[in-house]
Design an enzyme around this catalytic site. Sequence first.
Site, PDB file in Angstrom:
ATOM      1  N   SER A 128     -17.906 -26.203  27.757  1.00  0.00           N
ATOM      2  CA  SER A 128     -18.444 -25.722  28.674  1.00  0.00           C
ATOM      3  C   SER A 128     -19.304 -26.339  29.252  1.00  0.00           C
ATOM      4  O   SER A 128     -20.416 -25.871  28.594  1.00  0.00           O
ATOM      5  CB  SER A 128     -17.393 -25.417  29.877  1.00  0.00           C
ATOM      6  OG  SER A 128     -18.562 -24.315  29.653  1.00  0.00           O
ATOM      7  N   TRP A 179      -6.637 -11.562  30.704  1.00  0.00           N
ATOM      8  CA  TRP A 179      -7.100 -12.388  32.087  1.00  0.00           C
ATOM      9  C   TRP A 179      -5.467 -12.167  32.474  1.00  0.00           C
ATOM     10  O   TRP A 179      -5.816 -13.144  34.016  1.00  0.00           O
ATOM     11  CB  TRP A 179      -7.772 -12.867  31.863  1.00  0.00           C
ATOM     12  CG  TRP A 179      -8.979 -13.100  31.188  1.00  0.00           C
ATOM     13  CD1 TRP A 179      -9.068 -11.747  31.045  1.00  0.00           C
ATOM     14  CD2 TRP A 179     -10.194 -12.948  30.355  1.00  0.00           C
ATOM     15  NE1 TRP A 179      -9.939 -10.808  30.118  1.00  0.00           N
ATOM     16  CE2 TRP A 179     -11.238 -11.957  29.682  1.00  0.00           C
ATOM     17  CE3 TRP A 179     -10.558 -14.290  30.542  1.00  0.00           C
ATOM     18  CZ2 TRP A 179     -12.822 -12.937  29.649  1.00  0.00           C
ATOM     19  CZ3 TRP A 179     -11.811 -15.038  30.056  1.00  0.00           C
ATOM     20  CH2 TRP A 179     -12.190 -14.259  29.328  1.00  0.00           C
ATOM     21  N   ASP A 193     -10.395 -19.921  21.526  1.00  0.00           N
ATOM     22  CA  ASP A 193     -11.673 -19.077  22.516  1.00  0.00           C
ATOM     23  C   ASP A 193     -11.140 -18.079  22.309  1.00  0.00           C
ATOM     24  O   ASP A 193      -9.654 -17.834  23.078  1.00  0.00           O
ATOM     25  CB  ASP A 193     -12.158 -19.358  23.701  1.00  0.00           C
ATOM     26  CG  ASP A 193     -13.257 -20.570  23.649  1.00  0.00           C
ATOM     27  OD1 ASP A 193     -13.882 -20.753  22.926  1.00  0.00           O
ATOM     28  OD2 ASP A 193     -13.472 -21.546  24.128  1.00  0.00           O
ATOM     29  N   HIS A 200     -26.462 -17.069  29.932  1.00  0.00           N
ATOM     30  CA  HIS A 200     -26.465 -16.225  31.189  1.00  0.00           C
ATOM     31  C   HIS A 200     -27.777 -16.250  31.852  1.00  0.00           C
ATOM     32  O   HIS A 200     -28.347 -15.631  33.268  1.00  0.00           O
ATOM     33  CB  HIS A 200     -25.834 -14.642  31.799  1.00  0.00           C
ATOM     34  CG  HIS A 200     -24.217 -15.341  31.269  1.00  0.00           C
ATOM     35  ND1 HIS A 200     -23.360 -15.795  32.134  1.00  0.00           N
ATOM     36  CD2 HIS A 200     -23.399 -14.916  29.984  1.00  0.00           C
ATOM     37  CE1 HIS A 200     -22.281 -16.006  31.649  1.00  0.00           C
ATOM     38  NE2 HIS A 200     -22.606 -15.498  30.492  1.00  0.00           N
TER      39      HIS A 200
HETATM   40  N1  GLN Z   1     -15.302 -22.639  25.690  1.00  0.00           N
HETATM   41  C1  GLN Z   1     -15.125 -21.774  27.040  1.00  0.00           C
HETATM   42  C2  GLN Z   1     -16.757 -22.252  27.628  1.00  0.00           C
HETATM   43  O1  GLN Z   1     -17.278 -22.582  27.025  1.00  0.00           O
HETATM   44  C3  GLN Z   1     -15.504 -20.081  26.377  1.00  0.00           C
HETATM   45  C4  GLN Z   1     -16.030 -19.350  27.748  1.00  0.00           C
HETATM   46  C5  GLN Z   1     -16.195 -17.868  27.020  1.00  0.00           C
HETATM   47  O2  GLN Z   1     -15.977 -17.643  25.976  1.00  0.00           O
HETATM   48  N2  GLN Z   1     -15.960 -17.270  28.168  1.00  0.00           N
HETATM   49  O3  GLN Z   1     -17.081 -21.922  28.807  1.00  0.00           O
END
Ligand code: GLN
Length: 755
Positions: free
Chosen positions: A432, A560, A598, A693
């Site tokens: 993303s 989730w 993922d 983050h």
């Molecule tokens: N492909 C997702 C992203 O880049 C992976 C997000 C994640 O691992 N929580 O947002």
Amino acid sequence: MRISNLGYPRIGERRELKWLMESFWEGKLEEKEFLSQAQQLEEQHWRRQQQLGVELLPVGDFSLYDHVLDLTLALGLIPQRFAELEDSGSLTLYFALARGARGIRACALKKWFDTNYHYLVPEWEREPRLVANPYLEAWRRARKMPGVAGKPVLLGPFTFVKLSRGYKDWHRALESLLPIYAELLEQLATAGVEWVQVDEPALILDLELRELEAITRAYTYLAERNTPRLMLQTYFGSLTYYQEILRLPVAGVGLDLVHDDRHNIANLEHYGFPSDKVLGAGVVSGRNIWRTDLRAALEFLQYLTGFVTCDRLWLQPSCSLLHLPVTVAGEEGLPLELREALSFADERLQELRLLRAALTEGEEAVGDEFRTADRSLKALATMPGRVVPDVRRRVSALGEEDFIRDLTFEERRQLQAEKLKLPLLPTTTIGSFPQTPSVRSARARFRRGELSKLEYRDFIRREIARWIKLQEEIGLDVLVHGEFERSDMVEYFAAKLPGFALTANGWVQSYGSRCVKPPILYGDVWHRENLTVAETTYAQSLTTRPVKGILTGPVTIIKWSFVREDMEEEQIAYQIALALRDEIAALEREGIPIIQVDEPAFREALPLKQRERPQYLLWAAQAFRLATAGVKPETQIHTHMCYADLEAILPALEGMDPDVISIEAARGGAELLEQLQRYHFRRGIGLGVFDVHSPFTPMEADMEEFLRRVLTIFPVEQLWVNPDCGLKTRKEEEALEALRRMVNVARRLRGEFGK
Ligand code: GLN
Ligand code: ZN
């Protein structure tokens, strides 16, 4: 027989607490106003539970951010780095611990057992002491309401220590807490509190004998003090030491009789229940959203009353209702059969009342409600989409060969290298890119019907094109389309896959003001339409560099979501895996050379108890292989997981048979490297070189130093260079700058190691 609740969703039906928090943080709400509105919300929740028939009303479970943080502060455990904020007023300090302050790192967030709730990890840098008693304060406020008997809810000392870090000796830490708990409880007793719910979910973990001894000592100590009656509350599974825990000198023990693999129930049947204690019988689920089978629950309770007298029985949810949305009312958008089969927090409490009425007055007294419940569950079982014969047939026809790729990893590596022609230390991202205000507003406008489907598609395409260009300019080697069309990595797929439904308002607190709206998986899942092909192939059409397709894996989708209970998770995972397999085949047909699946929830889905882990790891890895094994050897399969603590799942990582894995390492560092090395991990590996983050742009020197360390352990041919997770929460400028620096570092090292 009394009706008790263990905790109520604090975020509010309309996420009121979220909006309050955020307004306060933005300075739009004065502290006094914020506190008073939050208290009003808490009081509304009390009134509501009382109207729904709760007699033992949880108080003190509400929190302005996190209940573990509340206790940490009450115990004065303020990490040294916040010392300068100590006199700045309570809320400044409180939110600094939760969210960080200028130049001061926040406390770590960690998953609350195997739920999606995160608590703030207490850090022991000081000796604990009692500096506040928020439980007494909440109880006093509740007492002002007519007819309310508040039951303070307090995290127990053993679990508190178990969840903390920073002490030298957990044993001593626990001992040092006891006088403080005694003091806190004595204050409650003196004020007239009758019962306190002491939460000890850690009692369901695999405990060592010396831990059990310490627990026994702790509760014996408290029993000799002046305290209210203690309800020792456990949840999220069955007790490891049933007999021993039931011998503790407490007035009651609360057991999870829903999510316990029947071990608690079997123990109840086998050993009975002590006649001097109250049993808190968790008979309706605090974790899943399906209506309770009232007749079965009633039969069980009737059986239970054979050896636990009614005056010693509390009916309650299996755990706090924190993990459920507030109410099904307002979910008119769901198919009728589904809506009628749901039970969120408020409906759970109603179920308890019905069960008690049936037990004490006979089933006829609530016959209508029982029949409705019965009918709803039957309607759910036969609702359209619940069972799709083709899907069932496909899963049951699976053979070993469906789970195995044509060539071994070593053989595939060669073919992929020839096809992809990537440089040494190839650079890529996790998927993303920043979800800027303009992306979010376009999605909102599309949802409200202000943007047509075509306009929205064009908007997404422009974002993809813009970012393909940016990635090329930066010099990344493997590109992604950016996931701009995805609100959330699970919801997006759930919206397109049959078998899922999305609620309008089914919010659950994840941490602080962050909430999630888990999809509901009620039916068989299959690939009805393409999920990601349009965006991915559009991206690929704009560049000669390889574009990596990004999908969310079966375990993460399950973990989730709220999932059906009439099927093993393993079977659900295979259905999802087959849907992904079809999607991956479509991507491959369209010329996408690399596909990433993922699995960020792979680790957190690990069962809490050791004995259940091998089986989980087996099917979870198998589901991944089922999704990915259908591709040609030269198609490269990646997976991504974002946590450093891989130890427990390393064997499964091999079992997944990916070509490349990217994992978070920025925080877990050295330990992870050691684990991978010990494990002789041979596949492609991208250790996150910066923390997505962190609000600070990473320094080239730091990334370089990290990579050099990794290069002393792994051969350069094995390594990839990437951030530790998706960049969607970053600002665009930050993301771009971080990536530029990352590419610089990769190029430098490439020159040096590639001679
Ligand atoms: N492909 C997702 C992203 O880049 C992976 C997000 C994640 O691992 N929580 O947002
Ligand atoms: Zn991640």
